[in-house]
Structure formats: C-alpha cells, structure tokens
Design an enzyme around this catalytic site. Structure first.
Site, PDB file in Angstrom:
ATOM      1  CD  GLU A  27      -1.431  -5.930   5.206  1.00  0.00           C
ATOM      2  OE1 GLU A  27      -1.889  -4.883   5.621  1.00  0.00           O
ATOM      3  OE2 GLU A  27      -1.064  -6.162   4.108  1.00  0.00           O
ATOM      4  CG  HIS A  81      -3.502  -3.246   3.169  1.00  0.00           C
ATOM      5  ND1 HIS A  81      -2.483  -3.086   3.782  1.00  0.00           N
ATOM      6  CD2 HIS A  81      -3.797  -2.079   2.564  1.00  0.00           C
ATOM      7  CE1 HIS A  81      -2.527  -1.729   3.990  1.00  0.00           C
ATOM      8  NE2 HIS A  81      -3.166  -1.169   3.205  1.00  0.00           N
ATOM      9  CB  CYS A 108      -0.924  -0.025   1.245  1.00  0.00           C
ATOM     10  SG  CYS A 108      -2.380   1.230   0.987  1.00  0.00           S
TER      11      CYS A 108
END
Length: 238
Positions: A217, A215, A108
């Site tokens: 994660e 994202h 990001c």
C-alpha cells in the site's frame, strides 16, 4: 459496473481503546476501483456474517502482534503488544469469509492472521528465533516508500500470475519482527526473501487468497508491481 465493496480490518490503540487505520490502505483500494468499508472490532458472529455478506472481499491489514496462544505457544519475552479484541474478531472473521468464498488479501499482520487462523505458527521475534547466513533488514531503517530487499517469486503461483511469469523477483519494503514459521494446511508459499524468510502465501484451492509480508500500500504510487496486487484483488472482488 458497480464498484466492489472491500471490508477492511482496523488497528486497535489498546491504551486509549481507539480504532485507527493508515489511509494508504484506503487510497490503494480506491485507486484499484474498490470502495473500502472499515470493520468494527466488537461484533457478534452473526454480525460478522452480515458484514461479510454485504462486502465483496476482505483486506486484513497490518498492526500489532497476534497473541501466541492462538498458535499454541507461550509468550516470548520479545513478543510485542497484542489486542485481544482485534485478535478474536479477526480469527473469527477468516473462516467466515472463506465460508462465503469471498476474495481475501492479507498484508503484514494480515498474512500472519491468515496463517494462524488456518492452523500455522509464527516466529514471535525474527532476530532471536530465525537463523540465516544472510542479514536482511526485515524492519527497514528508512522510509516505507523505499524498497529494502527483494522477494523471489515462485513460478506458477498466484503471485507469479499477478506479477507476470517473467518476474522472478519483486522489490519490497519491510517493517515486521514476526513472520510465518510453519505454513498452515491449505496454504502454499509463493515468495521468499533472499534469507528464505517466507514473504508470500496463497491458497491454491480457494478462489482468491493472497498474503504478503511487506506493505504494498505504501508502494502503489511508485511501483507498478505493488499496484498490480491491489488491482488483482479488487478485480477478483467484482
């Protein structure tokens, strides 16, 4: 085998002058077999070199906007909050990590930092500056663990090799109002949203440098493709 130590950049609460980081970054690194180590903001260039030398790779995380002065623009009225200490540290960190040849992963804000530090520019506000016939939710209206749009993967690139050449697209989440405008010298696009927004870049002449606008994660526990990104990064750090 020794686990690789991954340097991780932190976000900066400018109102209270506090560092913080979302634990999902750290969990994703640990799940991929690495040991995360959070970098401070207020460090000298010599200290940064020592930190980079003591790590096996660096993850540039998400967060606030980057000050437009770093890519030669005046501040747009719709630009968001910035952290001068974080911007300064990370802009100094990128060339040092590249000098050492250590693997780099940007997420990001991280992809935007890499592009800016290497000489590219950004859209300061996607809704007012980016034109497309499609209306894609780049700031999704629901939970980050749920994908909101797809990214077309460019064949023959680092992203394609990580995901598997048979994967023409990947489902991603999205939570950003800035993005790459002009791609920096040394970087190449390896993924775009259906509206042609740049979603992933890599450096073909560097050992491992990947930046993604989404994202992963938040998706590693539920989406194998997201886990592959962290696995490839940590493996490159071994």
């Amino acid at each position: 085998m020794k686990k690789p130590v991954i340097g991780v950049t932190a976000s900066h609460d400018t109102e209270h002058d506090k560092l913080f980081i979302n634990s999902v970054y750290l969990r994703a690194i640990r799940s991929a077999g690495g040991i995360p180590m959070i970098f401070p903001l207020e460090v000298t260039e010599d200290d940064l070199r020592d930190l980079v030398a003591s790590t096996d790779g660096v993850l540039f995380t998400g967060g606030d906007d980057i000050h437009p002065f770093f890519y030669g623009e005046e501040t747009n009225a719709k630009c968001g909050n910035v952290s001068q200490p974080r911007d300064s540290m990370e802009m100094a960190l990128v060339p040092i990590v590249m000098e050492f040849g250590k693997p780099i992963f940007g997420i990001c804000r991280g992809i935007q930092v890499l592009n800016t530090a290497m000489g590219g520019t950004l859209y300061q506000d996607i809704p007012s500056q980016f034109q497309s016939e499609l209306s894609i939710a780049h700031r999704q209206p629901f939970a980050y663990k749920v994908p909101s749009h797809t990214v077309d993967v460019t064949p023959g690139t680092l992203l394609s090799r990580i995901l598997g050449e048979e994967n023409a697209s990947i489902a991603v989440n999205s939570m950003h109002h800035q993005a790459i405008k002009d791609v920096a010298p040394g970087l190449e696009v390896c993924g775009c949203a259906p509206d042609k927004m740049i979603e992933a870049v890599y450096a073909p002449d560097y050992p491992f440098l990947l930046g993604v606008q989404w994202h992963p994660e938040h998706l590693t526990a539920s989406q194998p493709d997201a886990a592959k990104l962290f696995a490839a990064f940590v493996d490159a750090c071994r």
